[in-house]
Design a protein around this motif. Structure first.
Motif, PDB file in Angstrom:
ATOM      1  N   GLN B 296       1.177  -1.212  -0.174  1.00  0.00           N
ATOM      2  CA  GLN B 296       0.267   0.026   0.098  1.00  0.00           C
ATOM      3  C   GLN B 296       0.826   1.206  -0.096  1.00  0.00           C
ATOM      4  OE1 GLN B 296      -2.682   2.625   2.867  1.00  0.00           O
ATOM      5  NE2 GLN B 296      -3.125   0.593   2.877  1.00  0.00           N
ATOM      6  N   CYS B 297       0.396   2.135  -0.644  1.00  0.00           N
ATOM      7  CA  CYS B 297       1.382   3.366  -0.931  1.00  0.00           C
ATOM      8  C   CYS B 297       0.693   4.363   0.515  1.00  0.00           C
ATOM      9  CB  CYS B 297       1.087   4.395  -2.098  1.00  0.00           C
ATOM     10  SG  CYS B 297       1.980   5.949  -2.079  1.00  0.00           S
ATOM     11  N   ALA B 298       1.734   4.557   1.206  1.00  0.00           N
ATOM     12  CA  ALA B 298       1.723   5.348   2.547  1.00  0.00           C
ATOM     13  C   ALA B 298       1.781   6.747   2.202  1.00  0.00           C
ATOM     14  CB  ALA B 298       2.478   4.885   3.610  1.00  0.00           C
ATOM     15  N   LYS B 299       2.728   7.191   1.062  1.00  0.00           N
ATOM     16  CA  LYS B 299       2.879   8.760   1.155  1.00  0.00           C
ATOM     17  C   LYS B 299       3.441   8.909  -0.478  1.00  0.00           C
ATOM     18  CE  LYS B 299       5.888  12.254   3.361  1.00  0.00           C
ATOM     19  NZ  LYS B 299       6.673  11.952   2.051  1.00  0.00           N
ATOM     20  N   GLY B 300       3.198   9.963  -0.996  1.00  0.00           N
ATOM     21  CA  GLY B 300       3.734  10.099  -2.318  1.00  0.00           C
ATOM     22  C   GLY B 300       3.031   9.435  -3.394  1.00  0.00           C
ATOM     23  N   LYS B 301       3.881   9.190  -4.597  1.00  0.00           N
ATOM     24  CA  LYS B 301       3.182   8.613  -5.695  1.00  0.00           C
ATOM     25  C   LYS B 301       4.376   8.106  -6.489  1.00  0.00           C
ATOM     26  CE  LYS B 301       3.876  13.211  -8.220  1.00  0.00           C
ATOM     27  NZ  LYS B 301       3.236  14.280  -8.671  1.00  0.00           N
ATOM     28  N   GLY B 302       4.057   7.229  -7.518  1.00  0.00           N
ATOM     29  CA  GLY B 302       5.255   6.609  -8.247  1.00  0.00           C
ATOM     30  C   GLY B 302       4.681   5.329  -9.078  1.00  0.00           C
ATOM     31  N   TYR B 303       5.620   4.806  -9.419  1.00  0.00           N
ATOM     32  CA  TYR B 303       4.881   3.428 -10.230  1.00  0.00           C
ATOM     33  C   TYR B 303       6.126   2.100  -9.881  1.00  0.00           C
ATOM     34  CZ  TYR B 303       8.524   4.887 -13.908  1.00  0.00           C
ATOM     35  OH  TYR B 303       9.699   5.099 -14.461  1.00  0.00           O
ATOM     36  N   THR B 304       5.465   1.145 -10.021  1.00  0.00           N
ATOM     37  CA  THR B 304       6.220  -0.258 -10.032  1.00  0.00           C
ATOM     38  C   THR B 304       6.192  -0.930 -11.228  1.00  0.00           C
ATOM     39  OG1 THR B 304       5.909  -0.299  -7.652  1.00  0.00           O
ATOM     40  CG2 THR B 304       6.567  -2.220  -8.640  1.00  0.00           C
ATOM     41  N   ILE B 305       7.201  -1.394 -11.960  1.00  0.00           N
ATOM     42  CA  ILE B 305       6.936  -2.296 -13.018  1.00  0.00           C
ATOM     43  C   ILE B 305       7.331  -3.704 -12.702  1.00  0.00           C
ATOM     44  CG2 ILE B 305       8.144  -2.734 -15.327  1.00  0.00           C
ATOM     45  CD1 ILE B 305       9.216   0.102 -15.221  1.00  0.00           C
ATOM     46  N   SER B 333       8.120  11.787  -8.127  1.00  0.00           N
ATOM     47  CA  SER B 333       8.535  12.946  -7.695  1.00  0.00           C
ATOM     48  C   SER B 333       9.866  13.194  -7.529  1.00  0.00           C
ATOM     49  CB  SER B 333       7.679  13.240  -6.466  1.00  0.00           C
ATOM     50  OG  SER B 333       8.329  14.466  -5.815  1.00  0.00           O
ATOM     51  N   GLU B 334      10.290  14.307  -7.959  1.00  0.00           N
ATOM     52  CA  GLU B 334      11.859  14.772  -7.821  1.00  0.00           C
ATOM     53  C   GLU B 334      11.895  15.507  -6.609  1.00  0.00           C
ATOM     54  OE1 GLU B 334      14.017  13.886  -9.741  1.00  0.00           O
ATOM     55  OE2 GLU B 334      12.973  12.795 -11.076  1.00  0.00           O
ATOM     56  N   THR B 335      10.976  15.875  -5.797  1.00  0.00           N
ATOM     57  CA  THR B 335      11.145  16.722  -4.506  1.00  0.00           C
ATOM     58  C   THR B 335      10.514  16.030  -3.325  1.00  0.00           C
ATOM     59  OG1 THR B 335       8.916  17.720  -5.032  1.00  0.00           O
ATOM     60  CG2 THR B 335      11.013  18.920  -5.834  1.00  0.00           C
ATOM     61  N   GLU B 336       9.706  14.991  -3.370  1.00  0.00           N
ATOM     62  CA  GLU B 336       9.138  14.367  -2.118  1.00  0.00           C
ATOM     63  C   GLU B 336       9.392  12.902  -2.291  1.00  0.00           C
ATOM     64  OE1 GLU B 336       7.301  16.019   0.142  1.00  0.00           O
ATOM     65  OE2 GLU B 336       7.701  17.975  -1.107  1.00  0.00           O
ATOM     66  N   ASP B 337       9.746  12.399  -0.981  1.00  0.00           N
ATOM     67  CA  ASP B 337       9.863  10.873  -0.806  1.00  0.00           C
ATOM     68  C   ASP B 337       8.462  10.347  -0.993  1.00  0.00           C
ATOM     69  OD1 ASP B 337       8.711  11.168   1.643  1.00  0.00           O
ATOM     70  OD2 ASP B 337      10.839  11.368   2.699  1.00  0.00           O
ATOM     71  N   ALA B 338       8.594   8.779  -1.282  1.00  0.00           N
ATOM     72  CA  ALA B 338       7.291   7.992  -1.211  1.00  0.00           C
ATOM     73  C   ALA B 338       7.658   7.052  -0.394  1.00  0.00           C
ATOM     74  CB  ALA B 338       7.336   7.784  -2.735  1.00  0.00           C
ATOM     75  N   CYS B 339       6.556   6.569   0.175  1.00  0.00           N
ATOM     76  CA  CYS B 339       6.759   5.195   1.157  1.00  0.00           C
ATOM     77  C   CYS B 339       5.659   4.397   0.565  1.00  0.00           C
ATOM     78  CB  CYS B 339       6.227   5.931   2.437  1.00  0.00           C
ATOM     79  SG  CYS B 339       7.383   7.080   3.307  1.00  0.00           S
ATOM     80  N   LEU B 340       6.321   3.284   0.893  1.00  0.00           N
ATOM     81  CA  LEU B 340       5.553   1.966   0.372  1.00  0.00           C
ATOM     82  C   LEU B 340       5.331   1.097   1.723  1.00  0.00           C
ATOM     83  CD1 LEU B 340       6.566   0.837  -3.257  1.00  0.00           C
ATOM     84  CD2 LEU B 340       4.539   1.912  -2.500  1.00  0.00           C
ATOM     85  N   PHE B 341       4.267   0.896   2.088  1.00  0.00           N
ATOM     86  CA  PHE B 341       4.238  -0.264   3.224  1.00  0.00           C
ATOM     87  C   PHE B 341       3.906  -1.802   2.437  1.00  0.00           C
ATOM     88  CE2 PHE B 341       0.723  -3.057   5.078  1.00  0.00           C
ATOM     89  CZ  PHE B 341       1.173  -3.427   6.175  1.00  0.00           C
ATOM     90  N   ASN B 342       4.469  -2.621   2.967  1.00  0.00           N
ATOM     91  CA  ASN B 342       4.017  -4.171   2.373  1.00  0.00           C
ATOM     92  C   ASN B 342       3.985  -5.058   3.610  1.00  0.00           C
ATOM     93  OD1 ASN B 342       6.299  -6.208   2.537  1.00  0.00           O
ATOM     94  ND2 ASN B 342       7.340  -4.403   2.031  1.00  0.00           N
ATOM     95  N   PHE B 343       3.013  -5.944   3.428  1.00  0.00           N
ATOM     96  CA  PHE B 343       2.858  -7.295   4.195  1.00  0.00           C
ATOM     97  C   PHE B 343       3.220  -8.538   3.170  1.00  0.00           C
ATOM     98  CE2 PHE B 343      -1.121  -9.391   3.513  1.00  0.00           C
ATOM     99  CZ  PHE B 343      -2.117  -8.243   3.124  1.00  0.00           C
ATOM    100  N   ASN B 344       3.587  -9.362   3.807  1.00  0.00           N
ATOM    101  CA  ASN B 344       4.444 -10.726   3.010  1.00  0.00           C
ATOM    102  C   ASN B 344       4.031 -11.912   3.711  1.00  0.00           C
ATOM    103  OD1 ASN B 344       6.550 -10.822   4.808  1.00  0.00           O
ATOM    104  ND2 ASN B 344       6.886  -8.395   3.796  1.00  0.00           N
ATOM    105  N   ASP B 345       4.530 -13.047   3.155  1.00  0.00           N
ATOM    106  CA  ASP B 345       4.575 -14.421   3.636  1.00  0.00           C
ATOM    107  C   ASP B 345       6.097 -14.726   3.944  1.00  0.00           C
ATOM    108  OD1 ASP B 345       5.478 -14.799   0.996  1.00  0.00           O
ATOM    109  OD2 ASP B 345       4.051 -16.425   0.526  1.00  0.00           O
ATOM    110  N   LEU B 346       6.903 -13.806   3.979  1.00  0.00           N
ATOM    111  CA  LEU B 346       8.367 -14.275   4.142  1.00  0.00           C
ATOM    112  C   LEU B 346       8.787 -14.967   5.408  1.00  0.00           C
ATOM    113  CD1 LEU B 346      10.397 -10.884   3.330  1.00  0.00           C
ATOM    114  CD2 LEU B 346      10.281 -13.204   1.887  1.00  0.00           C
ATOM    115  N   PRO B 347       8.074 -15.029   6.363  1.00  0.00           N
ATOM    116  CA  PRO B 347       8.013 -15.692   7.514  1.00  0.00           C
ATOM    117  C   PRO B 347       8.101 -17.092   7.183  1.00  0.00           C
ATOM    118  CG  PRO B 347       6.997 -13.870   8.468  1.00  0.00           C
ATOM    119  CD  PRO B 347       6.750 -13.863   7.001  1.00  0.00           C
ATOM    120  N   VAL B 348       7.264 -17.529   6.259  1.00  0.00           N
ATOM    121  CA  VAL B 348       6.918 -18.999   5.840  1.00  0.00           C
ATOM    122  C   VAL B 348       8.165 -19.370   4.784  1.00  0.00           C
ATOM    123  CG1 VAL B 348       5.380 -20.348   4.498  1.00  0.00           C
ATOM    124  CG2 VAL B 348       4.350 -18.740   6.118  1.00  0.00           C
ATOM    125  N   ILE B 349       8.126 -18.395   3.898  1.00  0.00           N
ATOM    126  CA  ILE B 349       9.164 -18.776   2.673  1.00  0.00           C
ATOM    127  C   ILE B 349      10.692 -18.728   3.310  1.00  0.00           C
ATOM    128  CG2 ILE B 349      10.344 -17.567   0.782  1.00  0.00           C
ATOM    129  CD1 ILE B 349       7.515 -18.668   0.225  1.00  0.00           C
TER     130      ILE B 349
END
Lengths: 370, 370, 370, 370
Positions: B296-305, B333-349
């Motif tokens: 989930q994007c918590a702050k800012g804007k961007g894209y993921t390929i 953005s060239e001026t603001e940071d962006a923040c991405l929250f994530n949750f995952n199954d890494l404890p399993v993997i």
């Protein structure tokens, strides 16, 4: 099931009377590097833990001038470290403040710095006064402020100093030198020149100092905390927060352990440390347990009764509680909280399965002061 | 040593041609609940990890009104939980957003609260909007603010609500329900009535939320973090601090894992979570690894390929990255940071020994967008 | 506190009735890759663990000829592995015998050998018949005898064969291929040529097979047991010894887990195994628990009642018990003990916090056979 | 980087000259329980680990008669334990054989038994001669044979005896009494009467003594090995097996550590033990490391050169190697192997991060004998 009369005149203890025949026998054994166990058994197998240290208090008012005077008498270059160490009356042979723990008070003037060295013994510091002091631990320079707690673990290169333009810094050193010497494992090396700084200023606390956060893309394989500084500016608010939602521990008030955020354990393998807040008017109950403790008052004033003797302390005073000594802490103020820092050998005592404790039940949990 | 041509027409792979005799043999096996491995071997032993999920993006602008509308259509009493869940086009059979992870968007209006229940599945939440929302986890009520991350681990009683006088709260739920169902281990229980509050408000974060500090007089024997809330007001400053002294990870920017302060490990046994800051102008490189991720994007804007397809996101948008999918994150953005929250199954993997990764080397580490 | 009537018509479960408005709402959600949780909640949140597998028994008398016939129909070169796999009636889509566990019966004739490969999935074998069979695991060749248990963990290179002059070998393979595929993490590589032997014959069991002894001068950093073979010639006597001094477990007789001698844990990260001895006349009580199990009778004869259905087995028969299925084991002989080998997914179930069990209390702990 | 000339006349070491002013300063410090660190620093911070123990050898031929004589001079009732203890010339103050380890030789005649007691100190035994000896550890009676190794961990109730009809038993005791006293944590309790036997004879070795097998239905939560006896009848064959497939360690031959099968770690928290086989003709190279060791020759004859002094030993002789002492073991037979048992304080040294070692490089790895 246990008999607690603690008399050596019972089945299960050594009760052999001397006789000429036995005395001759003992002499013969001695020539072979041997002895009869029953001649020493009761002595080496005590009923309860037994400490060779005595409780002591070192008042900062008495020591401060002498500590500062050392900076006129010797240079860091001459002294290696310009430190007044505090020694237990019964542990002078091993230069320990209590048990196997060493402590001292180090003074550094603005513009001074020490050479870098390392040793198998671990060290920690608790900052007492000054400005712009710093330590460098394995290439990581960390700025120090009053009541900050910093570690320089086993075999890390370390050196200290105070920036030009700062104020004379005084801090308490804690080391396990007596323990590591007793375990016949200490060593020492001098760094040839100045350590290069391999990380940005304050890298460790700025990277590992987020509560419940660790770098997702780094691994740490050292057996001690990656967090080298625990700042008073975070620690005191955390104590106040905890105080709002926790019952006060009857022995220790609000009681927080400095912790390795990667393990939840002690900050180093041989020494632990904690900070406790005694609320205004706190009158702690007495208990005793194994483990040796060196305290410094970080805030406020009060007294601690140790084995029936009262020791009054205020900010910057240092005192010790030996293993298995009854102790209870009292805040003398009815309006201000008091804070006690301590460092200890609990990682050793707990890790080797040697921790045990007992609460005082008589007299509503309070000792009679002698 | 390895042959990477990935052809099944080689020694070491199944290369049996059908024949009438074999077909008869297969039929006979089938009657006995058996089969010939070589008829399925190449399919069940893929050369590289293979995901059945597709990358997807859920735009909050599209969903918000529908989520709010649910609060007009059903009550929490009717719905159990008033949630719009997000489902992967290829995982509808298991109600998963990606892999075996479920996610949904829950809405609660001021004065509403849900019933308490518990399940073997673990849950987490990430707060999207609103005021005076709260969750109760095993008797511990915790207030929630935007971008806070909270956990309700395996088999804890939990319920949620918004105080009267608050503002409608919307949060993202994350659960491992599909995984626990797949592992045939889920269960469910309804609490008879309201959970009694057994701890003061915000007990957990106020007790365990001090950086590098844990209660010295408490023991915690649960297999999950005692810290139930990770506040944005602490997390974002920690990211900024870390940014000052750490090199930017070329794939993930400044990358912090939410961590159990007693173990340094993941917050729960089956799901992990992290927050990453993409500095202004950040153009992440591509890598792929095992594990499924919901962002989930918590702050800012961007894209993921992701696997060559570009997904543009801004605050509150949700997207997923399947196991072994190439992915790279860009801050628009060239001026603001962006923040991405994530949750995952890494404890399993990670816990089962199944983590592996690969970095894209061609095209300077960036994917060609289709 | 819990309501166990398991009715979905109660507060705390989804109880929303369809309406035209809702149906329109659901359609709108669907276009966005979303849905209303309450339409699936009761289904994905079952009251108790739910397995999609059925109990099954595979009789060796039925299978043996067909297994041997495969050695006439295909060569190891063609087949990769010449294996008849056993598949659950309800798990054909994932080629699993039960839950996410694969099992098969492999046959190798004297002088034959397979190519070496490796995969992220882990494997184990239990030897059924033959002489001079061997496996090679990461360069360590190990000879195999009937009822020996061997492991080829995650990503180890492995190959098998039977020496010239031996007798046709048949063994049961167990793998977590369905699990690792489901977790989207499997991979595969073919060894180019024959693995070189990097250790003397039987290095692993001869080095790590001393009870309570480990090499004092070696370190092992792999996440699985360094002991690759557990010999029946040691296991059966150990069961007999334990039987002399332990009470019989009412569910499982004398029950020994194959264990990593360096951790006391399971032999591998994803699969565990154990061997149980049912004393002569043993009539086990019924319980159920999470976790999937594949059994092979290693000695004797008896039956197991699974969810009310009786399955009679004797030496070499294979059967499975799904998660949360009631099961009880009976030895049909009044004079000879019976031994059941099993492998299972307990490392997953326990490691992720998903283990739970229940004992049958009614009817003196025994199921009614349908 | 390190300077290894070990001169204290260099920057980084204390180099302060006495002066009248300084002497007055020191006296003033002394009155306050303090001192100047630089007056002791070089002494308490040695360049390399330093042991206060000397190497010693105790010949069984010298001691055996005296040990037996003790059984004429005192009864177990009088003596508590009828033991001749072996004491290091430099550690008489703490009754230690080397470092902080105690050892003694205990004799028990047929029909005799001792009272039960327990203490925080841990104990172990290595059987030297006799028949039908036994120990009882927490209600578990265990029979003892020559060269068996048994443990009676921290705070377990224990007692010993020899059955009527047996032969006089002599065994070596090893305890950490000096260490636990030094750490000020020892205690002692006498059992009131005889311990009831709470488990069948030999329960522990018969339950936990299967290689790679642990009871699947039992939990063990003690911080020491559940396996209380390591039988020579298993240990010696395991050494022979390992010898066939392992290269000989140039310092220690074939070297096996007694291990807790549930952790792969040391048998107890404070003392470890191992057994090494020196092949016929073995001429070990010299190394030194931290940790204190007490050896007993279990088989054969040879000599050990310790810090340049040769100590010849044969079966039943006992000797010690202090911390950081150069040592090398030689088998004097060209046809028979020799076996050395040892116990040590490695759990302490390793657990506290104090282990380090060095190999002798000059003279082809062999010391010059003085």
């Amino acid at each position: 099931m246990e008999e607690n009369n603690y008399s050596d005149d019972q089945y299960g203890r050594a009760r052999v009377q001397d006789s000429p025949e036995l005395i001759a026998y003992y002499k013969e054994l001695e020539t072979l590097g041997a002895g009869a166990l029953w001649t020493v058994a009761n002595d080496i197998e005590p009923w309860e833990p037994r400490s060779s240290s005595v409780p002591m208090l070192w008042k900062y008012d008495d020591l401060r001038d002498l500590v500062l005077k050392s900076s006129e008498l010797v240079t860091p270059e001459q002294a290696g470290r310009r430190v007044v160490y505090l020694v237990n009356d019964n542990r002078k042979d091993v230069s320990a403040a209590v048990g196997w723990l060493y402590t001292g008070i180090q003074v550094t003037r603005p513009g001074e710095s020490t050479s870098a060295h390392r040793h198998r013994a671990s060290a920690l510091r608790f900052i007492m006064e000054g400005e712009k002091g710093y330590t460098v631990v394995d290439g990581n320079k960390i700025m120090l402020e009053v009541n900050d707690f910093v570690i320089t673990p086993n075999s890390t290169w370390h050196e200290h100093g105070v920036e030009e333009g700062g104020k004379t810094c005084i801090w308490q050193d804690g080391l396990d030198i007596p323990l590591v010497n007793a375990l016949e494992a200490n060593d020492y090396a001098v760094y040839d020149g100045k350590q290069p700084l391999t990380a940005p200023l304050n890298f460790s606390p700025m990277t590992y100092g987020g509560a419940g956060l660790i770098p997702a893309d780094k691994t740490w394989d050292k057996p001690y905390s990656p967090l080298f500084k625990y700042s008073w500016k975070n620690v005191y608010p955390a104590l106040l927060e905890a105080q709002k939602v926790n019952e006060v521990n009857p022995f220790d008030g609000i009681f927080m352990q400095y912790s390795n955020p990667l393990t939840g354990g002690h900050v180093m393998q041989t020494m632990g440390a904690s900070m406790q807040l005694l609320p205004a008017g706190f009158k702690g109950k007495a208990h005793k347990h194994t483990g040796s403790f060196v305290y410094q008052c970080a805030k406020g004033k009060g007294y601690t009764i140790i084995n029936g003797k009262r020791f009054d302390w205020k900010e910057r005073d240092i005192f010790c509680v030996p293993s298995w000594a009854w102790h209870e802490h009292h805040n003398l103020s009815e309006t201000e909280d008091a804070c006690l820092f301590n460092f200890n050998d609990l990682p050793v005592i707990e890790g080797l399965g040697l921790f045990q404790g007992r609460e005082l039940t008589e007299n509503n949990g309070h000792q009679q002061v002698q």
